[in-house]
Motif scaffolding. Structure first.
Motif, PDB file in Angstrom:
ATOM      1  N   PHE A  12       1.011  -1.475   0.122  1.00 11.35           N
ATOM      2  CA  PHE A  12      -0.096  -0.077  -0.055  1.00 11.35           C
ATOM      3  C   PHE A  12       0.975   1.334  -0.086  1.00 11.35           C
ATOM      4  CE2 PHE A  12      -3.493  -2.764   1.484  1.00 11.35           C
ATOM      5  CZ  PHE A  12      -4.356  -2.557   0.600  1.00 11.35           C
ATOM      6  N   ARG A  13       2.051   1.166   0.571  1.00 11.59           N
ATOM      7  CA  ARG A  13       2.944   2.271   0.605  1.00 11.59           C
ATOM      8  C   ARG A  13       3.465   2.533  -0.854  1.00 11.59           C
ATOM      9  NH1 ARG A  13       5.050   0.585   5.607  1.00 11.59           N
ATOM     10  NH2 ARG A  13       7.032  -0.424   4.599  1.00 11.59           N
ATOM     11  N   TRP A  14       3.724   1.344  -1.619  1.00 13.27           N
ATOM     12  CA  TRP A  14       4.121   1.590  -2.951  1.00 13.27           C
ATOM     13  C   TRP A  14       3.183   2.158  -3.847  1.00 13.27           C
ATOM     14  CZ3 TRP A  14       6.226  -4.038  -3.171  1.00 13.27           C
ATOM     15  CH2 TRP A  14       7.410  -4.102  -2.607  1.00 13.27           C
ATOM     16  N   LEU A  15       1.763   1.825  -3.430  1.00 10.89           N
ATOM     17  CA  LEU A  15       0.617   2.475  -4.190  1.00 10.89           C
ATOM     18  C   LEU A  15       0.572   3.800  -4.079  1.00 10.89           C
ATOM     19  CD1 LEU A  15      -2.366  -0.100  -3.870  1.00 10.89           C
ATOM     20  CD2 LEU A  15      -1.355   0.656  -6.159  1.00 10.89           C
ATOM     21  N   THR A  16       0.734   4.246  -2.740  1.00 12.19           N
ATOM     22  CA  THR A  16       0.589   5.592  -2.339  1.00 12.19           C
ATOM     23  C   THR A  16       1.813   6.568  -2.970  1.00 12.19           C
ATOM     24  OG1 THR A  16      -0.282   5.274   0.037  1.00 12.19           O
ATOM     25  CG2 THR A  16       0.757   7.250  -0.585  1.00 12.19           C
ATOM     26  N   CYS A  17       3.185   5.888  -3.072  1.00 10.70           N
ATOM     27  CA  CYS A  17       4.117   6.531  -3.620  1.00 10.70           C
ATOM     28  C   CYS A  17       3.795   6.597  -5.198  1.00 10.70           C
ATOM     29  CB  CYS A  17       5.578   5.555  -3.440  1.00 10.70           C
ATOM     30  SG  CYS A  17       6.647   6.058  -4.351  1.00 10.70           S
ATOM     31  N   GLY A  18       3.097   5.538  -5.921  1.00  4.90           N
ATOM     32  CA  GLY A  18       2.982   5.609  -7.311  1.00  4.90           C
ATOM     33  C   GLY A  18       1.787   6.616  -7.445  1.00  4.90           C
ATOM     34  N   TRP A  19       0.940   6.991  -6.589  1.00  3.05           N
ATOM     35  CA  TRP A  19      -0.049   7.992  -6.807  1.00  3.05           C
ATOM     36  C   TRP A  19       0.673   9.445  -6.770  1.00  3.05           C
ATOM     37  CZ3 TRP A  19      -4.566   9.548  -8.585  1.00  3.05           C
ATOM     38  CH2 TRP A  19      -5.045  10.698  -8.174  1.00  3.05           C
ATOM     39  N   ARG A  20       1.666   9.526  -5.768  1.00  2.00           N
ATOM     40  CA  ARG A  20       2.301  10.766  -5.644  1.00  2.00           C
ATOM     41  C   ARG A  20       3.239  11.239  -6.867  1.00  2.00           C
ATOM     42  NH1 ARG A  20       3.572   9.196  -0.137  1.00  2.00           N
ATOM     43  NH2 ARG A  20       5.737   8.854  -0.786  1.00  2.00           N
ATOM     44  N   LEU A  21       3.846   9.923  -7.534  1.00  2.00           N
ATOM     45  CA  LEU A  21       4.809  10.238  -8.672  1.00  2.00           C
ATOM     46  C   LEU A  21       3.750  10.699  -9.889  1.00  2.00           C
ATOM     47  CD1 LEU A  21       7.330   7.434  -8.835  1.00  2.00           C
ATOM     48  CD2 LEU A  21       7.678   9.826  -8.704  1.00  2.00           C
ATOM     49  N   ILE A 238      -0.462   4.386 -12.746  1.00  2.00           N
ATOM     50  CA  ILE A 238      -0.284   4.640 -11.563  1.00  2.00           C
ATOM     51  C   ILE A 238       0.377   3.170 -10.973  1.00  2.00           C
ATOM     52  CG2 ILE A 238      -1.456   4.519  -8.941  1.00  2.00           C
ATOM     53  CD1 ILE A 238      -3.468   6.305 -10.201  1.00  2.00           C
ATOM     54  N   THR A 239      -0.348   2.146 -11.645  1.00  2.00           N
ATOM     55  CA  THR A 239       0.461   0.858 -11.230  1.00  2.00           C
ATOM     56  C   THR A 239       1.771   0.728 -11.698  1.00  2.00           C
ATOM     57  OG1 THR A 239      -1.688  -0.418 -11.516  1.00  2.00           O
ATOM     58  CG2 THR A 239       0.129  -1.639 -11.479  1.00  2.00           C
ATOM     59  N   ALA A 240       2.359   1.332 -12.790  1.00  2.00           N
ATOM     60  CA  ALA A 240       3.715   1.373 -13.172  1.00  2.00           C
ATOM     61  C   ALA A 240       4.509   2.083 -12.348  1.00  2.00           C
ATOM     62  CB  ALA A 240       3.695   1.734 -14.842  1.00  2.00           C
ATOM     63  N   ALA A 241       3.891   3.302 -11.977  1.00  2.00           N
ATOM     64  CA  ALA A 241       4.741   4.104 -11.141  1.00  2.00           C
ATOM     65  C   ALA A 241       4.930   3.536  -9.696  1.00  2.00           C
ATOM     66  CB  ALA A 241       3.823   5.540 -10.757  1.00  2.00           C
ATOM     67  N   SER A 242       3.899   2.716  -9.203  1.00  2.12           N
ATOM     68  CA  SER A 242       4.099   1.881  -8.009  1.00  2.12           C
ATOM     69  C   SER A 242       5.116   0.711  -8.069  1.00  2.12           C
ATOM     70  CB  SER A 242       2.582   1.506  -7.569  1.00  2.12           C
ATOM     71  OG  SER A 242       1.572   2.365  -7.277  1.00  2.12           O
ATOM     72  N   LEU A 243       5.059   0.093  -9.133  1.00  2.00           N
ATOM     73  CA  LEU A 243       6.089  -0.965  -9.371  1.00  2.00           C
ATOM     74  C   LEU A 243       7.523  -0.140  -9.580  1.00  2.00           C
ATOM     75  CD1 LEU A 243       4.330  -3.234 -12.127  1.00  2.00           C
ATOM     76  CD2 LEU A 243       4.724  -3.570  -9.553  1.00  2.00           C
ATOM     77  N   TYR A 244       7.511   1.028 -10.053  1.00  2.00           N
ATOM     78  CA  TYR A 244       8.771   1.726  -9.954  1.00  2.00           C
ATOM     79  C   TYR A 244       9.337   2.094  -8.696  1.00  2.00           C
ATOM     80  CZ  TYR A 244      12.196   5.585 -10.726  1.00  2.00           C
ATOM     81  OH  TYR A 244      13.313   6.356 -10.751  1.00  2.00           O
ATOM     82  N   CYS A 245       8.183   2.440  -7.778  1.00  2.00           N
ATOM     83  CA  CYS A 245       8.682   2.660  -6.537  1.00  2.00           C
ATOM     84  C   CYS A 245       9.064   1.553  -5.707  1.00  2.00           C
ATOM     85  CB  CYS A 245       7.416   3.407  -5.643  1.00  2.00           C
ATOM     86  SG  CYS A 245       6.844   4.816  -5.993  1.00  2.00           S
ATOM     87  N   SER A 246       8.414   0.242  -5.976  1.00  2.00           N
ATOM     88  CA  SER A 246       9.031  -0.856  -5.519  1.00  2.00           C
ATOM     89  C   SER A 246      10.425  -1.404  -5.721  1.00  2.00           C
ATOM     90  CB  SER A 246       8.242  -2.138  -5.716  1.00  2.00           C
ATOM     91  OG  SER A 246       7.974  -2.406  -6.920  1.00  2.00           O
TER      92      SER A 246
END
Length: 262
Positions: A12-21, A238-246
């Motif tokens: 969920f933190r990765w998703l939040t990070c992806g949303w911010r990106l 958003i999913t791609a950005a979240s995967l980048y955060c991970s």
């Protein structure tokens, strides 16, 4: 349970990070998501070959998204209003940006073919399990046949998750760190397996357009397609950005220092 909770919270933190990106440049990333959703929707309409073609282009789209998101991550503020229209116009070109460097062409083609062959084998496996029942209207199936189809669907979904594991980190390792592709695929799979719960949260986010479309289909088939498309255009970047955060989380900054070769 504590490990499951810890990794789920990480997802969920990765998703939040992806949303911010995403919010740093929603015009570029949203435009890329719109174009990707349009391409996937068009390919899905092709009988028999649609799924294989989607599997072929998926690594290309994700790799290009990683490159764009990596640049967006270096922005310290939202895009100025004067550049927003430029970003929207630039988004279709950014969707194939991985081909701007000739050294990336071969790995991109290889990952696309690898993904397509895996999708073909998954399709063959499903057909062997349930035969023609897979293509029928599920509401017309009996309990036994429907149970078999659902089991095959779950098995196929699990195998697709394993395929995703092998590419999620292999693409940024190959294209952002210039690591050889084959070792990167193995390294990606091992790393993703250690973070399976967190990645399941992120990848599960891709089911949102399907669920929205299923609910909307109770009202109108056209509304279902339209809503699924629009939601997908946002969910994809958003999913791609979240995967980048991970990726940036599991490969520390000192190890994941980006090598620019554009």
């Amino acid at each position: 349970m504590s490990r499951f909770r810890k990794h789920t919270e990480l997802g969920f933190r990765w998703l939040t990070c992806g949303w911010r990106l995403f919010l740093r440049n929603p015009w570029l990333l949203g435009g890329m998501g719109f174009c990707a959703a349009a391409l996937i929707s068009a390919l899905a309409l092709i009988p028999f070959l649609g799924g294989l073609l989607i599997a072929l282009v998926a690594p290309l789209l994700l790799a290009s998204a990683y490159l764009a998101i990596d640049n967006v991550s270096r922005q310290k503020m939202s895009l100025p209003a004067s550049l927003r229209l430029v970003a929207v116009k630039q988004s279709p070109r950014e969707l194939i940006s991985v081909f701007r460097n000739e050294q990336r062409v071969f790995p991109t083609v290889v990952t696309g073919l690898y993904s397509m062959v895996a999708a073909l084998l998954i399709g063959v496996l499903v057909r062997l399990m349930v035969g023609s029942a897979w293509a029928k209207d599920w509401t017309s199936l009996g309990f036994v046949a429907l149970s078999g189809v659902l089991a095959a669907w779950l098995l196929a979904l699990c195998i697709y998750f394993l395929l995703a594991w092998s590419l999620i980190y292999a693409l940024p390792l190959a294209f952002l760190q210039q690591e050889p592709l084959v070792p990167a695929i193995g390294r990606s799979f091992k790393t993703a397996a250690r973070h399976a719960f967190g990645l399941s949260v992120v990848l599960g986010f891709l089911l949102v357009p399907i669920l929205v479309g299923a609910i909307a289909s109770l009202v109108s088939a056209w509304a279902a397609h339209a809503l699924a498309f629009l939601v997908g255009a946002v969910v994809l970047p958003i999913t791609a950005a979240s995967l980048y955060c991970s990726y940036r989380t599991v490969f520390p900054q000192r190890e994941a220092a980006t090598i620019h070769s554009r």
